[in-house]
Design an enzyme around this catalytic site. Structure first.
Site, short mmCIF file in Angstrom:
data_model
loop_
_atom_site.label_atom_id
_atom_site.label_comp_id
_atom_site.label_asym_id
_atom_site.label_seq_id
_atom_site.Cartn_x
_atom_site.Cartn_y
_atom_site.Cartn_z
N MET A 61 0.85 -1.14 0.00
CA MET A 61 0.00 0.00 0.00
C MET A 61 0.91 1.23 0.00
O MET A 61 1.77 1.26 0.86
CB MET A 61 -0.89 0.06 1.17
N PRO A 62 0.83 2.07 -0.81
CA PRO A 62 -0.26 2.32 -1.75
C PRO A 62 -0.08 1.59 -3.10
O PRO A 62 1.02 1.19 -3.46
CB PRO A 62 -0.22 3.83 -1.96
#
Length: 75
Positions: A1-2
């Site tokens: 993430m991201p």
């Protein structure tokens, strides 16, 4: 993430250009979101111009209020 999914009209990018694009996007995410390089993933999804309306209808228009950069066009 991201995770970032870049959608664009087809481009003839070399593997080197794709790698450079991913590196630049990754650098920005590390700087602004304090992410680790190993946590970032980047996809490049090329969409034919005649199919862009579907991207607009499903991903852009419904999320207009959440976009941190809105497009300068409408469909």
């Amino acid at each position: 993430m991201p995770h970032v999914d870049i959608k664009c009209f087809p481009r003839e990018l070399t593997d080197e250009q794709k790698t450079a694009l991913a590196a630049d996007i990754t650098e920005v995410l590390i700087r602004h979101l304090n992410s680790k390089e190993s946590a970032v993933s980047v996809a490049l999804t090329q969409v034919e111009p005649d199919a862009w309306q579907a991207v607009w209808d499903s991903e852009i228009a419904p999320q207009m209020a959440q976009l941190i950069k809105q497009p300068g066009y409408s469909m």
